[in-house]
Design an enzyme around this catalytic site. Structure first.
Site, PDB file in Angstrom:
ATOM      1  N   ASP A 190       9.190  -0.554  -7.339  1.00  0.00           N
ATOM      2  CA  ASP A 190      10.273  -1.357  -6.984  1.00  0.00           C
ATOM      3  C   ASP A 190       9.545  -3.658  -7.360  1.00  0.00           C
ATOM      4  OD1 ASP A 190      11.486   0.404  -5.912  1.00  0.00           O
ATOM      5  OD2 ASP A 190      10.878   0.560  -4.355  1.00  0.00           O
ATOM      6  N   HIS A 213       1.332   1.822  -1.351  1.00  0.00           N
ATOM      7  CA  HIS A 213       2.012   2.788  -1.751  1.00  0.00           C
ATOM      8  C   HIS A 213       1.397   4.242  -1.246  1.00  0.00           C
ATOM      9  CE1 HIS A 213       3.732   6.447  -3.895  1.00  0.00           C
ATOM     10  NE2 HIS A 213       4.856   5.697  -4.011  1.00  0.00           N
TER      11      HIS A 213
HETATM   12  N1  CMC Z   1       2.036  -5.660   2.765  1.00  0.00           N
HETATM   13  C1  CMC Z   1       1.499  -5.966   3.219  1.00  0.00           C
HETATM   14  N2  CMC Z   1       0.386  -5.543   4.115  1.00  0.00           N
HETATM   15  C2  CMC Z   1       0.523  -4.124   3.861  1.00  0.00           C
HETATM   16  C3  CMC Z   1       1.527  -3.670   3.219  1.00  0.00           C
HETATM   17  C4  CMC Z   1       2.039  -4.418   2.408  1.00  0.00           C
HETATM   18  N3  CMC Z   1       2.778  -4.510   1.530  1.00  0.00           N
HETATM   19  N4  CMC Z   1       1.931  -1.742   3.011  1.00  0.00           N
HETATM   20  C5  CMC Z   1       0.705  -1.944   3.602  1.00  0.00           C
HETATM   21  N5  CMC Z   1      -0.085  -2.822   3.899  1.00  0.00           N
HETATM   22  C6  CMC Z   1      -0.678  -2.577   4.749  1.00  0.00           C
HETATM   23  C7  CMC Z   1      -0.502  -2.529   6.469  1.00  0.00           C
HETATM   24  O1  CMC Z   1      -0.431  -3.489   7.143  1.00  0.00           O
HETATM   25  C8  CMC Z   1      -2.206  -1.513   6.743  1.00  0.00           C
HETATM   26  O2  CMC Z   1      -2.889  -2.756   7.841  1.00  0.00           O
HETATM   27  P1  CMC Z   1      -3.912  -2.759   8.400  1.00  0.00           P
HETATM   28  O3  CMC Z   1      -4.479  -1.046   8.136  1.00  0.00           O
HETATM   29  O4  CMC Z   1      -4.253  -3.756   8.660  1.00  0.00           O
HETATM   30  O5  CMC Z   1      -3.110  -2.034   9.308  1.00  0.00           O
HETATM   31  C9  CMC Z   1      -2.554  -0.894   5.669  1.00  0.00           C
HETATM   32  O6  CMC Z   1      -2.598  -2.212   3.972  1.00  0.00           O
HETATM   33  C10 CMC Z   1      -1.440   0.365   5.344  1.00  0.00           C
HETATM   34  O7  CMC Z   1      -0.288   0.769   5.396  1.00  0.00           O
HETATM   35  P2  CMC Z   1       0.192   1.853   5.775  1.00  0.00           P
HETATM   36  O8  CMC Z   1       1.734   0.997   6.692  1.00  0.00           O
HETATM   37  O9  CMC Z   1      -0.390   2.041   6.988  1.00  0.00           O
HETATM   38  O10 CMC Z   1       0.393   2.759   4.393  1.00  0.00           O
HETATM   39  P3  CMC Z   1       1.526   3.584   4.078  1.00  0.00           P
HETATM   40  O11 CMC Z   1       1.050   4.175   2.742  1.00  0.00           O
HETATM   41  O12 CMC Z   1       1.748   4.259   6.047  1.00  0.00           O
HETATM   42  O13 CMC Z   1       2.863   2.957   3.651  1.00  0.00           O
HETATM   43  C11 CMC Z   1       4.444   1.684   2.852  1.00  0.00           C
HETATM   44  C12 CMC Z   1       3.299   3.327   2.420  1.00  0.00           C
HETATM   45  C13 CMC Z   1       4.535   2.310   1.136  1.00  0.00           C
HETATM   46  C14 CMC Z   1       5.292   2.261   3.379  1.00  0.00           C
HETATM   47  C15 CMC Z   1       3.834   0.655   2.483  1.00  0.00           C
HETATM   48  O14 CMC Z   1       2.729  -0.107   1.366  1.00  0.00           O
HETATM   49  C16 CMC Z   1       4.685  -0.873   2.332  1.00  0.00           C
HETATM   50  O15 CMC Z   1       5.424  -0.838   3.574  1.00  0.00           O
HETATM   51  N6  CMC Z   1       5.003  -1.481   1.639  1.00  0.00           N
HETATM   52  C17 CMC Z   1       5.938  -2.407   1.377  1.00  0.00           C
HETATM   53  C18 CMC Z   1       7.561  -1.530   0.790  1.00  0.00           C
HETATM   54  C19 CMC Z   1       7.444  -1.110  -0.143  1.00  0.00           C
HETATM   55  O16 CMC Z   1       7.663  -1.909  -1.489  1.00  0.00           O
HETATM   56  N7  CMC Z   1       7.909   0.688  -0.600  1.00  0.00           N
HETATM   57  C20 CMC Z   1       8.151   1.288  -1.972  1.00  0.00           C
HETATM   58  C21 CMC Z   1       7.038   2.059  -1.947  1.00  0.00           C
HETATM   59  S1  CMC Z   1       6.774   2.209  -3.461  1.00  0.00           S
HETATM   60  C22 CMC Z   1       9.119   2.997  -4.160  1.00  0.00           C
HETATM   61  C23 CMC Z   1       8.620   4.735  -3.207  1.00  0.00           C
HETATM   62  O17 CMC Z   1       8.900   6.059  -3.025  1.00  0.00           O
HETATM   63  O18 CMC Z   1      10.066   4.488  -2.267  1.00  0.00           O
END
Ligand code: CMC
Length: 427
Positions: free
Chosen positions: A363, A306
């Protein structure tokens, strides 16, 4: 305590006021930065940008805290209802008995759709994504209520808000029935919000769907847990659209579109698809986690991670418990729950997830519980949208008090000025 911060750019020094929130969150006010220095800030994904000051929802992502108007989400989930929490989000205080009654009656009053709106559903082709239908029909409501397009007083706002919150579940259920080729089931004036939704989804003529009160409560809690989450992607979209003084129908329709994506509300579908894939391909949980960590295949552990929570998402804890209770109550032995629990256990012990502070989010378990309630997968994100409606409405209303259109800057990186060549002179 300091109330300004100094920023040195070359030999120019500027003082930036510090804004402190009621929970001691601190921000630098850069609203005069460009005028004073010619510089803007850049923050892709807005991870460090406060887009507004808001009184509605507080999240402490490090501690795993979520509060609506100061009330802990755990307390509300246990003791309140979706409608009462919606009132709290929109009006700032819990309603007294009379106010709650009046608010609930508005939902009954506005639950029907005009007959004309029903025709819209027939025009969508088979297998239309329900999020597309929901966004379109919410936008189309603007055509039926021209008197609610401009909101200049509380009464008009209340009318518009109640119409949207009440009709959104009718629209959602109608879209499902229409896609199934079934006749439309009208809302029932004596049923509660969540129960009425289940009735419109599943009742048949002369065969009324009568769910167990615990299942109605579970759905009500799902709506309540999704009701607001401060400045996430869809809420920021609603506020952004609203800032142009676009009407409430158009603004929440835009929110539905933003919510649709798998990184946001669409994650609840993506989680179940991930669990189905693990099962269908007979993958072990550790093999799947290795694929995620490998990153080459671009696979994420959906329902994990998140932007704000770097700890357990408090909503995930509540949903997991509710999920176990519902499955036990219905005597369902869903292999998806077992896979999800194993995935969670493996990921929480794994360095990759520990280092990046990736925990289950709202989720992760919501899809499993919705499956148990008989809600089809394609409707999961619609359920999120129904739940999020009071939050979008409250945030839109708060934004409407400001007169400033949201209009970020950029740092342009394209070609510098060049002269136009007629087509014959181009290589
Ligand atoms: N699985 C594997 N790796 C992950 C995941 C995941 N679910 N989420 C983040 N990472 C890794 C990402 O690859 C990155 O790694 P590195 O530092 O090596 O490049 C690091 O963690 C930081 O990730 P980010 O994408 O920069 O983090 P963010 O804050 O931009 O993204 C997120 C947040 C929710 C989009 C992401 O965690 C994600 O894609 N999660 C899966 C989708 C999901 O479950 N979304 C629902 C969110 S909660 C409901 C809502 O409010 O919508």
């Amino acid at each position: 305590m300091v109330d300004t911060a100094s920023l040195q750019i070359g030999d120019q020094s500027v003082e930036l006021p510090i804004v402190v929130g009621s929970e001691d969150e601190k921000a630098l006010d850069i609203s005069k930065l460009r005028a004073e220095t010619g510089y803007v800030t850049i923050d892709p994904g807005y991870g460090n940008t406060g887009s507004c000051q808001s009184d509605i929802t507080f999240i402490d992502g490090d501690e795993g805290i979520l509060r609506y108007r100061g009330y802990a989400i755990e307390d509300l989930a246990e003791r309140s209802t979706f409608i009462e929490s919606a009132y709290l989000l929109i009006w700032g205080e819990l309603p007294n008995a009379g106010q709650l009654n009046e608010f609930s009656e508005l939902f009954t009053k506005h639950q029907m759709l005009r007959e004309g709106i029903k025709h819209h559903f027939n025009l969508f082709p088979p297998n239309s994504p329900p999020m597309a239908v929901l966004s379109s029909v919410l936008n189309a409501l603007a055509c039926y209520y021209p008197e609610l397009l401009e909101i200049n007083d509380e009464d008009t706002f209340t009318e518009a808000a109640a119409r949207i919150m009440s009709k959104v579940r009718t629209i959602a259920a109608y879209s499902h029935r229409q896609q199934q080729g079934h006749h439309i089931m009208y809302p029932h004036p004596e049923k509660s919000y969540a129960e009425n939704f289940l009735h419109m989804m599943f009742s048949q003529p002369y065969n009324e769907f009568q769910p167990d009160p615990e299942l109605i409560k579970a759905l009500d809690v799902i709506f309540l847990l999704h009701a607001d989450h401060e400045q996430n992607c869809s809420t920021s979209t609603v506020r952004m659209v609203g800032s142009s003084e676009a009407n409430l129908f158009a603004s929440v329709a835009a929110g539905v579109s933003a919510l649709w994506g798998p990184l946001h509300g669409g994650a609840n579908v993506a989680v179940v698809e991930m669990l189905e894939r693990i099962r269908a391909e007979n993958l072990s949980v550790s093999d799947f986690v290795s694929q995620v960590k490998d990153k080459k295949a671009g696979i994420r552990l959906m329902g994990f991670g998140h932007r704000v929570y770097k700890n357990f998402d408090p909503r995930a804890k509540i949903i997991k418990k509710s999920c176990e209770e519902v499955l036990a109550k219905l005597n369902i032995d869903d292999p998806m729950l077992a896979i999800a629990e194993e995935l969670e256990a493996v990921a929480l012990e794994d360095e990759y997830f520990i280092q990046r502070k990736l925990y289950p989010n709202v989720d992760f378990y919501s899809g499993v519980i919705l499956r148990a309630l008989g809600i089809p997968k394609e409707m999961f994100t619609v359920i999120f949208a129904i739940g999020r409606m009071p939050g979008w409405i409250a945030q839109w209303y708060e934004e409407s008090k400001s007169t400033k259109i949201c209009r970020p800057r950029q740092v342009y990186t394209g070609p510098v000025e060049r002269s136009y060549q007629p087509v014959g002179q181009r290589s």
